[in-house]
Scaffold this active site. Sequence first.
Site, PDB file in Angstrom:
ATOM      1  N   ASP A  74      10.256 -29.395  44.154  1.00  0.00           N
ATOM      2  CA  ASP A  74       9.286 -30.281  44.812  1.00  0.00           C
ATOM      3  C   ASP A  74       8.498 -31.156  43.825  1.00  0.00           C
ATOM      4  OD1 ASP A  74      10.123 -28.873  47.041  1.00  0.00           O
ATOM      5  OD2 ASP A  74       8.392 -27.523  47.051  1.00  0.00           O
ATOM      6  N   GLY A 126       6.492 -21.604  41.264  1.00  0.00           N
ATOM      7  CA  GLY A 126       5.860 -22.808  41.782  1.00  0.00           C
ATOM      8  C   GLY A 126       4.362 -22.610  41.974  1.00  0.00           C
TER       9      GLY A 126
HETATM   10  O1  F6P Z   1       9.497 -25.106  47.355  1.00  0.00           O
HETATM   11  C1  F6P Z   1      10.869 -25.291  47.377  1.00  0.00           C
HETATM   12  C2  F6P Z   1      11.366 -25.445  48.784  1.00  0.00           C
HETATM   13  O2  F6P Z   1      12.767 -25.633  48.741  1.00  0.00           O
HETATM   14  C3  F6P Z   1      10.706 -26.535  49.594  1.00  0.00           C
HETATM   15  O3  F6P Z   1      11.196 -27.812  49.296  1.00  0.00           O
HETATM   16  C4  F6P Z   1      11.004 -26.075  50.994  1.00  0.00           C
HETATM   17  O4  F6P Z   1      10.040 -26.550  51.900  1.00  0.00           O
HETATM   18  C5  F6P Z   1      10.919 -24.578  50.882  1.00  0.00           C
HETATM   19  O5  F6P Z   1      11.132 -24.262  49.524  1.00  0.00           O
HETATM   20  C6  F6P Z   1      11.918 -23.833  51.725  1.00  0.00           C
HETATM   21  O6  F6P Z   1      11.621 -22.497  51.625  1.00  0.00           O
HETATM   22  P1  F6P Z   1      12.579 -21.308  52.081  1.00  0.00           P
HETATM   23  O7  F6P Z   1      13.670 -21.193  51.059  1.00  0.00           O
HETATM   24  O8  F6P Z   1      11.684 -20.127  52.081  1.00  0.00           O
HETATM   25  O9  F6P Z   1      13.122 -21.678  53.405  1.00  0.00           O
END
Ligand code: F6P
Length: 357
Positions: free
Chosen positions: A136, A111
């Site tokens: 996202d 990303g």
């Molecule tokens: O970037 C992808 C994502 O799923 C976002 O939508 C979300 O805010 C974040 O990653 C969650 O991150 P983690 O898996 O580190 O909790």
Amino acid sequence: MKRIGLLTSGGDCQALNATMRGVVKALANNLEELEVYGFINGYRGMIYGDYRLLTSKDFSGILTKGGTILGSSRTPFKEIRDPDEKGLNKVEAMKQNYYKLRLDCLVVLGGNGSQKTANLLSEEGLNVIHLPKTIDNDIWGTDMTFGFYSAVNIATEAIDCIHTTAASHNRVFIVEVMGHKVGWLTLYAGIAGGADVILIPEIPYHIDKVLKAIDARTKAGKGFTVLAVAEGAVCADDLKLSKKEYKKKMEAKNYPSVAYELADQILAKSGNEVRITVPGHTQRGGAPCPYDRALSTRLGAAAAMAILDEDYGNMIAIINNKTKRVPLKETAGKLKVVEKKNQFVEEAKALGISFGD
Ligand code: F6P
């Protein structure tokens, strides 16, 4: 003969495996000899020399498999220049492992943050290709990221399920959708799921406007309201708070996320009972949907073609349904947000969907 390194970095999503399969299948089809090294758990594997020589067998049967066969981790870009706890220079370590394996190219599936590191490595002289992954859809320079539509399907299903129970109980329901700092996922899932209110980070909401939308439904004889709320949505009143103050306020009130703040505001001002559903990481899980399988396979094949052309330093994007090589230096560090004047938002408003503004 080509030697390539592959890694998947950051939060995972559907179609990571499908994308890698696309890259390797297209390369293998066009080269006499190919060596593929998979770095384990993203940049971490590249820093610490944790990798595996992969064979075509590893890429067989993974088109529909969720997650990533290589594992992933978050290696924050803002810390990439800092030495690790043992004083290791992470950027130099990655370069050394690249040269040690005599790679022709490193393919990064990641990303926004991972893209910045990919750009840095490219500036440091490595041959890098980036493939845009994330649920996202916030990567600037591509119309679409792989993973997005699969997540839209899951978030929409959650809203669909809430719809039936909301109707039975005459209640207000919030479905909190992922998306980090942007509202694409909530916007698509909200419209696809027929949400009555859609709240996204790009359009700060006013609680009175949200209450007005709920009230209008009640007056129209509809006993329930479904709100699709992005995890990054923000109440206009909170805009004056610094990041630190906002965090402090949320902690003091024991709100795990914005949906809980909103539910409290609705209850306090209207007496309406509110139920919250947070599909969370289910949105990143499971098999990729057919659109993502096709998109990621195309992006993978296009990445292979760029490698065969020895055209490096690019993200492979999809623009107007055509794959395109976009220079990393043009896209790294930029975020693709939902513009307030986005046609999609305007059309949703034409349907009577409230954005709380
Ligand atoms: O970037 C992808 C994502 O799923 C976002 O939508 C979300 O805010 C974040 O990653 C969650 O991150 P983690 O898996 O580190 O909790």
